[in-house]
Design a protein around this motif. Sequence first.
Motif, PDB file in Angstrom:
ATOM      1  N   ASN B  36      -9.077  10.919  -2.938  1.00  0.00           N
ATOM      2  CA  ASN B  36      -7.772  10.451  -3.392  1.00  0.00           C
ATOM      3  C   ASN B  36      -7.136  11.439  -4.358  1.00  0.00           C
ATOM      4  O   ASN B  36      -7.425  11.437  -5.549  1.00  0.00           O
ATOM      5  CB  ASN B  36      -7.939   9.084  -4.051  1.00  0.00           C
ATOM      6  N   LEU B  37      -6.250  12.291  -3.833  1.00  0.00           N
ATOM      7  CA  LEU B  37      -5.604  13.289  -4.681  1.00  0.00           C
ATOM      8  C   LEU B  37      -4.567  12.668  -5.607  1.00  0.00           C
ATOM      9  O   LEU B  37      -4.012  13.344  -6.457  1.00  0.00           O
ATOM     10  CB  LEU B  37      -4.958  14.379  -3.819  1.00  0.00           C
ATOM     11  N   ALA B  38      -4.280  11.375  -5.429  1.00  0.00           N
ATOM     12  CA  ALA B  38      -3.346  10.702  -6.329  1.00  0.00           C
ATOM     13  C   ALA B  38      -4.093  10.012  -7.475  1.00  0.00           C
ATOM     14  O   ALA B  38      -3.477   9.325  -8.277  1.00  0.00           O
ATOM     15  CB  ALA B  38      -2.508   9.687  -5.563  1.00  0.00           C
ATOM     16  N   HIS B  39      -5.410  10.215  -7.548  1.00  0.00           N
ATOM     17  CA  HIS B  39      -6.160   9.509  -8.585  1.00  0.00           C
ATOM     18  C   HIS B  39      -5.776   9.995  -9.988  1.00  0.00           C
ATOM     19  O   HIS B  39      -5.720   9.209 -10.923  1.00  0.00           O
ATOM     20  CB  HIS B  39      -7.666   9.668  -8.356  1.00  0.00           C
ATOM     21  N   ALA B  67      -1.274  -1.764 -19.485  1.00  0.00           N
ATOM     22  CA  ALA B  67      -0.964  -0.569 -18.683  1.00  0.00           C
ATOM     23  C   ALA B  67      -1.663  -0.549 -17.318  1.00  0.00           C
ATOM     24  O   ALA B  67      -1.052  -0.141 -16.326  1.00  0.00           O
ATOM     25  CB  ALA B  67      -1.280   0.694 -19.479  1.00  0.00           C
ATOM     26  N   PRO B  68      -2.921  -0.982 -17.221  1.00  0.00           N
ATOM     27  CA  PRO B  68      -3.555  -0.899 -15.894  1.00  0.00           C
ATOM     28  C   PRO B  68      -2.945  -1.833 -14.851  1.00  0.00           C
ATOM     29  O   PRO B  68      -3.084  -1.579 -13.656  1.00  0.00           O
ATOM     30  CB  PRO B  68      -5.014  -1.292 -16.167  1.00  0.00           C
ATOM     31  N   ILE B  69      -2.228  -2.881 -15.286  1.00  0.00           N
ATOM     32  CA  ILE B  69      -1.735  -3.871 -14.319  1.00  0.00           C
ATOM     33  C   ILE B  69      -0.722  -3.270 -13.337  1.00  0.00           C
ATOM     34  O   ILE B  69      -0.933  -3.336 -12.126  1.00  0.00           O
ATOM     35  CB  ILE B  69      -1.165  -5.113 -15.046  1.00  0.00           C
ATOM     36  N   PRO B  70       0.385  -2.671 -13.841  1.00  0.00           N
ATOM     37  CA  PRO B  70       1.328  -2.101 -12.857  1.00  0.00           C
ATOM     38  C   PRO B  70       0.688  -1.014 -12.007  1.00  0.00           C
ATOM     39  O   PRO B  70       1.024  -0.878 -10.817  1.00  0.00           O
ATOM     40  CB  PRO B  70       2.455  -1.525 -13.733  1.00  0.00           C
ATOM     41  N   VAL B  71      -0.232  -0.245 -12.585  1.00  0.00           N
ATOM     42  CA  VAL B  71      -0.859   0.840 -11.822  1.00  0.00           C
ATOM     43  C   VAL B  71      -1.700   0.263 -10.677  1.00  0.00           C
ATOM     44  O   VAL B  71      -1.660   0.762  -9.547  1.00  0.00           O
ATOM     45  CB  VAL B  71      -1.712   1.734 -12.748  1.00  0.00           C
ATOM     46  N   ALA B  72      -2.435  -0.824 -10.988  1.00  0.00           N
ATOM     47  CA  ALA B  72      -3.233  -1.465  -9.937  1.00  0.00           C
ATOM     48  C   ALA B  72      -2.331  -1.983  -8.824  1.00  0.00           C
ATOM     49  O   ALA B  72      -2.658  -1.872  -7.637  1.00  0.00           O
ATOM     50  CB  ALA B  72      -4.066  -2.604 -10.530  1.00  0.00           C
ATOM     51  N   LEU B  73      -1.167  -2.543  -9.209  1.00  0.00           N
ATOM     52  CA  LEU B  73      -0.225  -3.042  -8.195  1.00  0.00           C
ATOM     53  C   LEU B  73       0.309  -1.909  -7.321  1.00  0.00           C
ATOM     54  O   LEU B  73       0.360  -2.030  -6.086  1.00  0.00           O
ATOM     55  CB  LEU B  73       0.941  -3.765  -8.871  1.00  0.00           C
ATOM     56  N   ILE B  74       0.689  -0.821  -7.973  1.00  0.00           N
ATOM     57  CA  ILE B  74       1.203   0.333  -7.219  1.00  0.00           C
ATOM     58  C   ILE B  74       0.137   0.815  -6.234  1.00  0.00           C
ATOM     59  O   ILE B  74       0.413   1.078  -5.058  1.00  0.00           O
ATOM     60  CB  ILE B  74       1.597   1.473  -8.193  1.00  0.00           C
ATOM     61  N   ALA B  75      -1.109   0.896  -6.725  1.00  0.00           N
ATOM     62  CA  ALA B  75      -2.200   1.380  -5.867  1.00  0.00           C
ATOM     63  C   ALA B  75      -2.427   0.432  -4.697  1.00  0.00           C
ATOM     64  O   ALA B  75      -2.624   0.870  -3.556  1.00  0.00           O
ATOM     65  CB  ALA B  75      -3.478   1.542  -6.689  1.00  0.00           C
ATOM     66  N   MET B  78       0.227   0.934  -2.178  1.00  0.00           N
ATOM     67  CA  MET B  78       0.020   2.216  -1.502  1.00  0.00           C
ATOM     68  C   MET B  78      -1.056   2.083  -0.433  1.00  0.00           C
ATOM     69  O   MET B  78      -0.920   2.622   0.676  1.00  0.00           O
ATOM     70  CB  MET B  78      -0.394   3.234  -2.558  1.00  0.00           C
ATOM     71  N   GLU B  79      -2.102   1.328  -0.763  1.00  0.00           N
ATOM     72  CA  GLU B  79      -3.190   1.159   0.206  1.00  0.00           C
ATOM     73  C   GLU B  79      -2.732   0.317   1.385  1.00  0.00           C
ATOM     74  O   GLU B  79      -2.950   0.680   2.546  1.00  0.00           O
ATOM     75  CB  GLU B  79      -4.404   0.530  -0.491  1.00  0.00           C
ATOM     76  N   VAL B  80      -2.072  -0.805   1.092  1.00  0.00           N
ATOM     77  CA  VAL B  80      -1.699  -1.733   2.155  1.00  0.00           C
ATOM     78  C   VAL B  80      -0.609  -1.147   3.057  1.00  0.00           C
ATOM     79  O   VAL B  80      -0.678  -1.238   4.283  1.00  0.00           O
ATOM     80  CB  VAL B  80      -1.213  -3.073   1.541  1.00  0.00           C
ATOM     81  N   LEU B  81       0.392  -0.513   2.435  1.00  0.00           N
ATOM     82  CA  LEU B  81       1.534  -0.051   3.223  1.00  0.00           C
ATOM     83  C   LEU B  81       1.315   1.298   3.898  1.00  0.00           C
ATOM     84  O   LEU B  81       1.894   1.571   4.943  1.00  0.00           O
ATOM     85  CB  LEU B  81       2.781   0.041   2.336  1.00  0.00           C
ATOM     86  N   PHE B 193      -9.649   0.013  -4.141  1.00  0.00           N
ATOM     87  CA  PHE B 193      -8.665   1.063  -4.422  1.00  0.00           C
ATOM     88  C   PHE B 193      -7.863   0.708  -5.675  1.00  0.00           C
ATOM     89  O   PHE B 193      -7.687   1.540  -6.567  1.00  0.00           O
ATOM     90  CB  PHE B 193      -7.736   1.237  -3.212  1.00  0.00           C
ATOM     91  N   ALA B 194      -7.434  -0.546  -5.757  1.00  0.00           N
ATOM     92  CA  ALA B 194      -6.633  -0.981  -6.910  1.00  0.00           C
ATOM     93  C   ALA B 194      -7.475  -0.992  -8.187  1.00  0.00           C
ATOM     94  O   ALA B 194      -6.993  -0.594  -9.254  1.00  0.00           O
ATOM     95  CB  ALA B 194      -6.041  -2.358  -6.645  1.00  0.00           C
ATOM     96  N   SER B 195      -8.738  -1.420  -8.076  1.00  0.00           N
ATOM     97  CA  SER B 195      -9.586  -1.446  -9.278  1.00  0.00           C
ATOM     98  C   SER B 195      -9.859  -0.033  -9.773  1.00  0.00           C
ATOM     99  O   SER B 195      -9.855   0.228 -10.979  1.00  0.00           O
ATOM    100  CB  SER B 195     -10.928  -2.126  -8.996  1.00  0.00           C
ATOM    101  N   GLY B 196     -10.109   0.866  -8.830  1.00  0.00           N
ATOM    102  CA  GLY B 196     -10.328   2.270  -9.208  1.00  0.00           C
ATOM    103  C   GLY B 196      -9.109   2.816  -9.931  1.00  0.00           C
ATOM    104  O   GLY B 196      -9.222   3.522 -10.937  1.00  0.00           O
ATOM    105  N   ALA B 197      -7.915   2.464  -9.411  1.00  0.00           N
ATOM    106  CA  ALA B 197      -6.678   2.922 -10.036  1.00  0.00           C
ATOM    107  C   ALA B 197      -6.527   2.328 -11.427  1.00  0.00           C
ATOM    108  O   ALA B 197      -6.115   3.016 -12.380  1.00  0.00           O
ATOM    109  CB  ALA B 197      -5.481   2.544  -9.171  1.00  0.00           C
ATOM    110  N   ALA B 198      -6.881   1.041 -11.582  1.00  0.00           N
ATOM    111  CA  ALA B 198      -6.779   0.391 -12.893  1.00  0.00           C
ATOM    112  C   ALA B 198      -7.692   1.075 -13.905  1.00  0.00           C
ATOM    113  O   ALA B 198      -7.318   1.289 -15.063  1.00  0.00           O
ATOM    114  CB  ALA B 198      -7.133  -1.085 -12.766  1.00  0.00           C
ATOM    115  N   LEU B 199      -8.885   1.435 -13.433  1.00  0.00           N
ATOM    116  CA  LEU B 199      -9.844   2.121 -14.305  1.00  0.00           C
ATOM    117  C   LEU B 199      -9.298   3.481 -14.739  1.00  0.00           C
ATOM    118  O   LEU B 199      -9.420   3.869 -15.908  1.00  0.00           O
ATOM    119  CB  LEU B 199     -11.158   2.293 -13.536  1.00  0.00           C
TER     120      LEU B 199
END
Lengths: 321, 288
Positions: B36-39, B67-75, B78-81, B193-199
């Motif tokens: 994931n180059l967007a990590h 802060a992690p909440i919107p990032v998890a949503l974005i991730a 990104m995964e679903v769409l 994917f979303a949890s990794g992004a939140a972290l």
Amino acid sequence: MKPAFAPMPTAEVSRKFAAFEFSALLLALAWPFVSDAYGTGLITEVLIFAIVAMSLDLLMGYGGLVSFGHAAFFGVGAYAMVLGSIKLGLSPWFGLMTGVAASGLAAALIGFFCVRMTGVAFFMVTLAFAQLLYSGAVKWRWLTGGSDGIGGMPRPHLFGLSLADPALMYFLSLAAFLMSLGLLRVILRSSFGHALVGMRENETRLRALGFATGRLKLLAFTLAGAFAGLSGALYAMYNGFVSPDALSFGLSGTFLLMVVLGGVGTLVGPAIGATVFMLMKHFVSSQTEHWLLVVGIVFVCCVMFFRKGIYGLVNNRRQGE
Amino acid sequence: MDLFLSQLVNGLVYGVLLFLLASGLSIIFGLMGVVNLAHGSFFMLGAFFGLSAVKWTGSFWYAMLLAPIPVALIAALMEVLFLRRLYGRQKLDQVLLTFGFSFIFTDLVEWGWGKDTFSIAEPPSLEDSFAILGGFFPSFRLAVLAFGLITALLLWILIDRTRAGAMVRAGVDDGATAMAIGLNVPLLLTTTFASGAALAALAGVVAGPILGVYSGVDVEVLIPAFIVIVVGGMGSLKGAFVGSLLIGITDTFGKAYLPEMAMFLTYMTMIFVLLARPSGLFGQAQIR
């Protein structure tokens, strides 16, 4: 592994593209006479980047080796050109050759390690080597001028005519581009080129047939590096300047985008991709600050919807007619 | 001696920050085969959302929560769409897709916050510092270290001891079989994917006072995180932990004692490990 790559062009498609290429060549020859200095400079850059995009396609489109560090060889060529000219006082012509040689050598050395890897590990290790060179260029200020880069290299003379004339610089780049395109075609039509495609499709089988696939990969890597070096050296000559950006992660990504945009594994496609990318950059940058956003969206759309790139799009439409 | 000790602490702090990033990267790779180059962008987004959250709420702790909440949503979006549609294709497509997103995120961040370098202020309760064994240790860094180690422990318990973790491990080992025995793999992928992004976003907030908040920070942390997962072994949590501390300490000591060579040291470590043991220190599967 294979379906995502565009097939080798058939004879019929090649004929259709021959007409396209002939018109493109005529346009390219006439361009400096109809355009102003700015337009000439823009297409000079296009031609220079087309060379590096095609070189990356040799590696990723035909060899199936996706490098995330191709800017390394572009940068080595650029630094060799500028350093040779400024620090050693080499003739820029010799500098151009030094650029190609230095990149080829760097690619052979780095490739020696990289070709042992496959898939994700290959792109990671090429990325690591490119970053290594990038940090070298940033850190060794005494040699490279650090992150400010080094510049002040005047454009050289060709047969008594100064390349400071945009049209002459343009024709030099055009000559280099045509030579690279011709050479790469010869390479791809040789038995080596066919073996390379065979390796992309099925490495195990090719090895069973008695091909030394490691050596094939190394040769492809070295050739791709040398062409990238030519492109980098020309770019340095054009700008009279080089900075660590020429070795950066972002630039490696830009080269990948050019290839994907034009069509992976089609050789002419990436040249078209480089053209579209540079023209788009010129146009978008003059309209809005959000160039990166546009690049990102184009990248995402290419991967999602136009996997065969512009070349594939045109190809499909023609076949549909 | 005191320099050595404080460098050791700095190295460990950098190491645990890398771990917060690399653990997500590694598990995502193990599960999806996607680098994931967007990590790094998730880290950067977390840092910027944290910056704004501190401004709004005036509290570092709320920023860590928010802060992690919107990032998890974005991730997750990104995964679903996007990513999900590419699972049948070759892995390169997904890597290129995430690379495209990293451009988009960089531009959006520069659009929203500008190109300046910001810093998140340390929470006032941790502004002082300790003097131990002749060394001088800012409490904030010690707190980050403790936080990182506790997160690592919790993550290990989650992955190794819970039902959810068993599902993730099953997915990493053999996604097709996991699906066949009735696991909801698509949901698992989105959640992971979303949890990794939140972290990663959490790491961005916590690193705010140390590394700063600016639009190039994504690449700045992404590349060391890559090195970590290559060294530790992709898909391995233990590998990400050991790799993070190793690279954190190597980098910090390199910068302190061999400043000319520091940047090379970590890359050389990565290249050496790749050549000697391509699957990394703790990786089991051959990387493909």
